[in-house]
Design an enzyme around this catalytic site. Structure first.
Site, short mmCIF file in Angstrom:
data_model
loop_
_atom_site.label_atom_id
_atom_site.label_comp_id
_atom_site.label_asym_id
_atom_site.label_seq_id
_atom_site.Cartn_x
_atom_site.Cartn_y
_atom_site.Cartn_z
CE LYS A 1 -3.78 -2.20 2.60
NZ LYS A 1 -4.62 -2.12 3.80
CG HIS A 2 -0.01 4.60 -2.36
ND1 HIS A 2 1.00 4.64 -3.29
CD2 HIS A 2 -1.16 4.40 -3.06
CE1 HIS A 2 0.50 4.48 -4.50
NE2 HIS A 2 -0.81 4.31 -4.38
CD GLU A 3 5.56 4.83 4.49
OE1 GLU A 3 4.70 4.68 5.40
OE2 GLU A 3 6.52 4.09 4.34
CG ASP B 1 4.64 5.07 -1.99
OD1 ASP B 1 3.46 5.34 -2.21
OD2 ASP B 1 5.09 4.88 -0.84
#
Length: 679
Positions: free
Chosen positions: A312-314, A323
Site C-alpha cells: 500500500k502507499h506509504e 509508491d
C-alpha cells in the site's frame, strides 16, 4: 481433386516464401506516445514470440488461484472471534494481535500506544486497566484488560497512573496472544520501581507465507515456460512442429478453396509498421517492457496487494512498493514522447498539427480520468456534488501536454548530427535543449517558492507534515501544507480525495489529494527526466556503451541529489521523500531508480537479447486500455468475488494475483489480435 491438392501445395510454398519474418514490435501502443528508436535498418527475426507462451499465461491464471489452495492461508488467519486468556472473545482484523495487560499495582493504569512508523506523534489511548483487587479467600488478584493492537510496525506501549510508570517497546505478530504483567520490583516498598514481563500465550502466524508460496509458484511457472522454449528450440521438436503446422495449413487451404493470397503480408508491410513512420524504424522493446512492468505492479497494488502494508502507499514520508510504479510510468511516458515526436519532426510535420494532436490527447486523458475512472459512478452518472477532479489520468494528461509541447517547440529532427565538432559535444544531450531546461528549472523554482513561502492559514510556512496527530498534534488541520491548501482553494474540499493514506496512522480529518495541483509541477519534472533518457537514445543511436554510461551517470547524479535533500533519512531531511506531495526528492529518487532499471532492461532485452520482455511487454503495448479496464471492472467477477474469509492475507493475495494475471493474459490476447487502443 489431385489438381486441387497440387495447387494447394504450390500456394502453400508461395505463402512460406512470402511469410513475414521478424517481430510485430512496430505496432502502435495504446497511449500514442510511441517508444520507437529510428534506425536505418531493422533486424529481421530478432524478437520471435515463444509459441508456448499462451499456454504459460493460461497456466499463470491457475497458479494464482492455487496460491490459496496450496497453503497460502494459515488455518487461524482472519479468525472472526479470537479466544482471549480471560475467556472473553474479541474480533480481530488483519495485522492485529491480542494484548492482555495484568496490573498487580494498587492504582488504576492508563494504557496508550504509539507506532514507530508515526513520526513525532502523540500517544493514542487504548484504555484503562483496573488495580489489583481482593478475590476469594482474601487473595489479591491482578486487574486486567484486553486490547487489540496493530502488528504492522513495532510499537511503544506507555502505562501511566498519575505519572508515567513504564514504557514497553515490542514487535507483535499477527493473531498472536500476548500478556503484559506489571508488578513492583520490591513488594515491601510502596514507592518501589515497577517491572514488567511479556508472555506469549499463543504464537502468532507467519502472514508472509502466502507471499513465499506465490513466489515459488510463479518461479516454477517461469521455469516451466523456459523449459518449454528450450525444447521447442531443439531441431527434432522444431521439425515436428513445422511438419504439423504445414499439414494443418494444407488442410485449411484445401477446405477453404485455397483462400485468398492477399492475406499474406510482407515483413515490411503496414502490419508491422506504425502508420506515418518510415519503414526503417525499430521499436525499443525495453520501453514497453518497463512500462508494462510498472503497470502490472500498479494493477496489483490497486487491487489491494494482498492487504499487506508494504503493498500500500506509504502513510506519509518514505517509500513502499506501491509508491514506485506511477512515477516510473510517468518517466517512460517522457521517454516515449522524445522518440515519437522525433519521428514526426524528421519528416517536417507541421508543428501546429502536432500541437493540436497533443491538445487532443491531453483532453482525452483528462476526460477519461474524470468521467470514466470515477469512484462515485455508483451514485449517479456524474455525481457532481462529490466528483473528484484530480486523478491519475488527469495527472498523466496534463504532464503529457506540458512536456510534449516543450518537445514540439524545442525538439530537433536529427539531434545526432548536431554539435559534433564543438567543445561542449559531450554534454550536447543537455545543451542542445537549453530552452527546455530553463523552463523546467523555472517550474521547480515555482514549486519551491509555493511550498516553502506561501502563507497557509493556521499553519507554519513551509509545512510538509501530515497534520493530525503528527508534530505532536500542533497542526492537526495542516495536512500537506501549501499543496493541500491550494487544492482546497481551487477545487473545494468535496472535489478532492477524501481518504488519504495518512488517515489511519496520523488520524487526519482534512481531505488531501495525492494527485494535487502543486505536485503536478514535479510530475512534469519527472516526465522531463524521462524525456532526457529518450534524447540519449536518439543522440547516441547505435552507441550502446554511451547510452549505458549516460544512464548510469544520470542515475548516480540524481541519487546524490536525493541523498543531500533527504540527509539519507526518512524524516529528517531538508525535503523528505514523499509520494503524497510529489516532493522534489521523491522525483530525484524515483528517477534515479528509473534510469538504473531502464539501463538493466535495455541491456538485457535490446542489447544482449537474453529476454524478450515477456510477459510485461504485452500490457506495456496496451497500457491505457489495460489501466482503464482494470479500474472499470475492478468490482466484477473474475477480478473480485466473495471470499471465504475476508480477514485473510492469503485469500486477498490469491484474488489480487489472479486478477492481475488475467489482465496480463487479456493484453496478450489483444496483442495477438493486433488490437491496440490509441488516444
Amino acid at each position: 481433386m489431385l489438381g486441387r491438392e497440387r495447387r494447394a501445395a504450390e500456394e502453400q510454398e508461395r505463402r512460406q516464401q512470402r511469410r513475414p519474418r521478424g517481430d510485430e514490435s512496430g505496432l502502435q501502443r495504446s497511449s500514442g506516445a510511441l517508444g520507437r528508436l529510428p534506425s536505418n535498418r531493422a533486424k529481421a527475426g530478432e524478437l520471435m514470440e515463444p509459441a508456448g507462451l499462451s499456454l504459460g499465461l493460461v497456466a499463470a491464471l491457475m497458479v494464482a488461484l492455487s496460491v490459496l489452495v496450496v497453503g497460502g492461508v494459515d488455518p487461524r488467519a482472519g479468525t472472526a472471534a479470537a479466544e482471549l486468556p480471560d475467556g472473553k472473545h474479541h474480533k480481530l482484523e488483519m495485522d492485529q494481535a491480542v494484548l492482555s495487560v495484568y496490573n498487580e499495582l494498587s492504582n488504576e493504569l492508563t494504557v496508550s500506544w504509539l507506532s514507530d512508523h508515526c513520526y513525532q506523534c502523540k500517544f493514542q489511548n487504548l484504555g484503562k486497566v483496573p488495580s489489583e483487587k481482593l478475590g476469594e479467600h482474601q487473595q489479591k488478584q491482578p486487574g486486567n484488560s484486553t486490547f487489540a493492537i496493530s502488528t504492522k510496525h513495532p510499537i511503544t506501549i506507555q502505562l501511566n497512573m498519575t505519572v508515567e510508570v513504564c514504557r514497553v517497546h515490542e514487535s507483535f505478530g499477527e493473531l498472536g496472544h500476548y500478556s503484559l504483567w506489571l508488578t513492583k520490583a520490591n513488594l515491601s516498598d510502596a514507592n518501589g520501581s515497577v517491572t514488567y514481563k511479556i508472555i506469549i500465550d499463543k504464537e502468532p502466524i507467519n502472514n508472509n507465507l502466502p507471499i513465499l508460496y506465490a513466489f515459488l509458484a510463479y518461479l516454477g511457472l517461469a521455469i516451466f515456460v523456459c523449459l518449454g522454449q528450450f525444447l521447442q528450440g531443439l531441431s527434432p521438436v522444431k521439425n515436428l512442429l513445422s511438419r504439423l503446422s504445414n499439414q494443418v495449413e494444407m488442410e485449411r487451404l484445401i477446405n477453404s478453396e485455397l483462400g485468398s493470397p492477399i492475406h499474406a503480408a510482407d515483413s515490411t508491410g503496414p502490419s508491422n509498421l506504425v502508420p506515418g513512420h518510415n519503414a526503417g524504424s525499430r521499436r525499443l522493446r525495453s520501453l514497453d517492457t518497463l512500462r508494462g512492468f510498472a503497470l502490472v505492479i500498479m494493477i496489483f497494488v490497486n487491487y489491494g496487494g494482498g492487504r499487506y502494508w508494504f503493498f500500500k502507499h506509504e502513510s506519509w514520508n518514505g517509500l513502499t512498493i506501491a509508491d514506485l510504479v506511477f512515477p516510473w510510468f510517468v518517466f517512460i511516458m517522457g521517454t516515449s514522447i522524445a522518440l515519437s515526436l522525433n519521428s514526426a519532426l524528421q519528416v517536417h510535420r507541421s508543428k501546429w498539427k502536432l500541437l493540436v494532436k497533443v491538445a487532443w490527447r491531453t483532453a482525452a486523458l483528462i476526460l477519461l480520468g474524470i468521467f470514466i475512472i470515477n469512484p462515485n459512478y455508483c451514485k449517479g452518472p456524474l455525481s457532481w456534488d462529490t466528483l473528484r477532479i484530480p486523478g491519475v489520468l488527469q495527472r498523466l494528461g496534463l504532464t503529457y501536454g506540458v512536456v510534449a509541447v516543450l518537445e514540439v517547440l524545442c525538439g530537433k529532427g536529427y539531434p545526432e548530427s548536431l554539435g559534433l565538432d564543438n567543445w561542449w559535444s559531450p554534454a550536447r544531450d543537455v545543451l542542445l535543449y537549453w530552452p527546455q531546461w530553463i523552463v523546467i528549472l523555472l517550474l521547480e523554482c515555482v514549486w519551491l517558492c509555493l511550498t516553502f513561502l506561501l502563507p497557509v492559514p493556521g499553519c507554519p510556512r513551509g509545512y510538509l507534515g501530515p497534520g493530525g496527530i503528527g508534530d505532536f498534534g500542533q497542526f492537526a488541520n495542516c495536512t500537506g501544507g501549501a499543496a493541500g491548501y491550494i487544492d482546497r482553494l481551487v477545487f473545494g474540499e468535496k472535489h478532492i480525495y477524501q481518504h488519504p493514506s495518512c488517515t489511519i496512522l496520523y488520524k487526519t480529518t482534512v481531505p488531501f489529494d495525492p494527485e494535487n495541483l502543486l505536485g503536478l509541477i514535479n510530475s512534469i519534472v519527472m516526465a522531463f527526466l524521462g524525456l532526457q533518457a529518450g534524447k540519449i537514445f536518439l543522440i547516441y543511436k547505435g552507441q550502446n556503451k554511451q547510452i549505458v554510461l549516460r544512464f548510469l551517470f544520470w542515475s548516480i547524479l540524481l541519487g546524490v541529489i536525493s541523498a543531500i535533500l533527504t540527509k539519507c533519512s526518512k524524516d529528517h531531511g531538508f525535503i523528505p521523500v514523499n509520494k503524497n506531495l510529489w516532493s522534489f526528492s521523491y522525483v530525484t529518487t524515483l528517477s534515479s531508480f528509473a534510469y538504473m532499471l531502464l539501463l538493466l532492461i535495455y541491456s538485457v532485452v535490446d542489447i544482449k537479447k537474453y529476454w524478450t520482455g515477456t510477459p510485461f511487454y504485452y500490457p506495456g503495448m496496451n497500457s491505457i486500455l489495460v489501466y482503464v479496464g482494470h479500474e472499470v471492472f475492478e468490482h466484477y467477477f473474475p477480478f473480485r468475488w466473495k471470499m471465504f474469509n475476508d480477514r485473510s492475507h492469503g485469500e486477498h493475495l490469491a484474488q489480487n494475483l489472479l486478477a492481475t494475471t488475467i489482465w496480463v493474459f487479456i493484453s496478450y490476447v489483444l496483442y495477438k489480435k493486433k488490437i491496440f487502443w490509441k488516444i
